[in-house]
Scaffold this motif. Sequence first.
Motif, mmCIF file in Angstrom:
data_model
loop_
_atom_site.group_PDB
_atom_site.id
_atom_site.type_symbol
_atom_site.label_atom_id
_atom_site.label_comp_id
_atom_site.label_asym_id
_atom_site.label_seq_id
_atom_site.Cartn_x
_atom_site.Cartn_y
_atom_site.Cartn_z
ATOM 1 N N GLN A 30 0.836 -1.209 0.000
ATOM 2 C CA GLN A 30 0.000 0.000 0.000
ATOM 3 C C GLN A 30 0.868 1.255 0.000
ATOM 4 O OE1 GLN A 30 -2.599 -0.450 3.388
ATOM 5 N NE2 GLN A 30 -4.060 -1.744 2.278
ATOM 6 N N ASN A 31 1.945 1.250 0.790
ATOM 7 C CA ASN A 31 2.859 2.394 0.812
ATOM 8 C C ASN A 31 3.529 2.586 -0.548
ATOM 9 O OD1 ASN A 31 2.284 2.967 3.487
ATOM 10 N ND2 ASN A 31 4.018 1.801 4.276
ATOM 11 N N GLU A 32 3.901 1.460 -1.174
ATOM 12 C CA GLU A 32 4.548 1.551 -2.480
ATOM 13 C C GLU A 32 3.571 2.057 -3.539
ATOM 14 O OE1 GLU A 32 7.018 -1.328 -5.527
ATOM 15 O OE2 GLU A 32 6.965 -1.850 -3.401
ATOM 16 N N VAL A 33 2.329 1.592 -3.490
ATOM 17 C CA VAL A 33 1.306 2.068 -4.432
ATOM 18 C C VAL A 33 1.085 3.564 -4.238
ATOM 19 C CG1 VAL A 33 -1.168 1.979 -4.962
ATOM 20 C CG2 VAL A 33 0.139 -0.139 -4.765
ATOM 21 N N GLU A 34 1.014 4.002 -2.993
ATOM 22 C CA GLU A 34 0.827 5.430 -2.707
ATOM 23 C C GLU A 34 2.009 6.247 -3.223
ATOM 24 O OE1 GLU A 34 0.379 8.340 1.172
ATOM 25 O OE2 GLU A 34 -0.278 6.261 1.350
ATOM 26 N N SER A 35 3.215 5.740 -3.008
ATOM 27 C CA SER A 35 4.417 6.435 -3.482
ATOM 28 C C SER A 35 4.434 6.526 -5.007
ATOM 29 C CB SER A 35 5.665 5.698 -2.978
ATOM 30 O OG SER A 35 6.827 6.248 -3.540
ATOM 31 N N LYS A 36 4.129 5.408 -5.669
ATOM 32 C CA LYS A 36 4.120 5.406 -7.143
ATOM 33 C C LYS A 36 3.013 6.321 -7.674
ATOM 34 C CE LYS A 36 7.423 2.437 -7.705
ATOM 35 N NZ LYS A 36 8.740 2.881 -8.131
#
Length: 175
Positions: A30-36
């Motif tokens: 979820q953090n990676e999706v938000e960052s991307k």
Amino acid sequence: MAQSRILTRKLGNQLSIKIHELEVYNENLQNEVESKTNQVIKAERLAAMGELASRLAHDMRNPLSIIKSVHEIMKVTNPHPDKKTLEYYLRIDRAISRMSHQLDDVLDFVRIRPLQFSIVSINEILDSVTNSIKLPEKISIEKTVDDISLLCDSRSIEIVFINLITNAIQAIGEK
């Protein structure tokens, strides 16, 4: 029976560990999706700004062309100007050239232009640069007698020197 309780407890512990690992993995995803997503939004904004800058630079070329044409007509209609008028003509020429270079810089930034390599004298580049910018009276540029030839895109190198000299003048003032 005791063995089945021990086995059930071990399986329960392993299941708890795996569930925790999955929760951590899910949170990381979820953090990676938000960052991307944020990166994509930022890239889209930059692309929109580039498009806007490109349109603005393109739209500014027309009035600049009119100014340049009228200035050329003024020079033709007054082929022998007095010293002060000649100074004004030169200042206008430099300003038009500087504005044209700045518009080209904006357009070059937003579109990729293939480099055009050639062998060029560094002194020729510096002469072109010093003719395109107005130096304050108390500032001079000294070149060495030795000249060096470079294999480069002369237009790009001119832009580098214009920016360096302009920044230096701004940094030291008119001293």
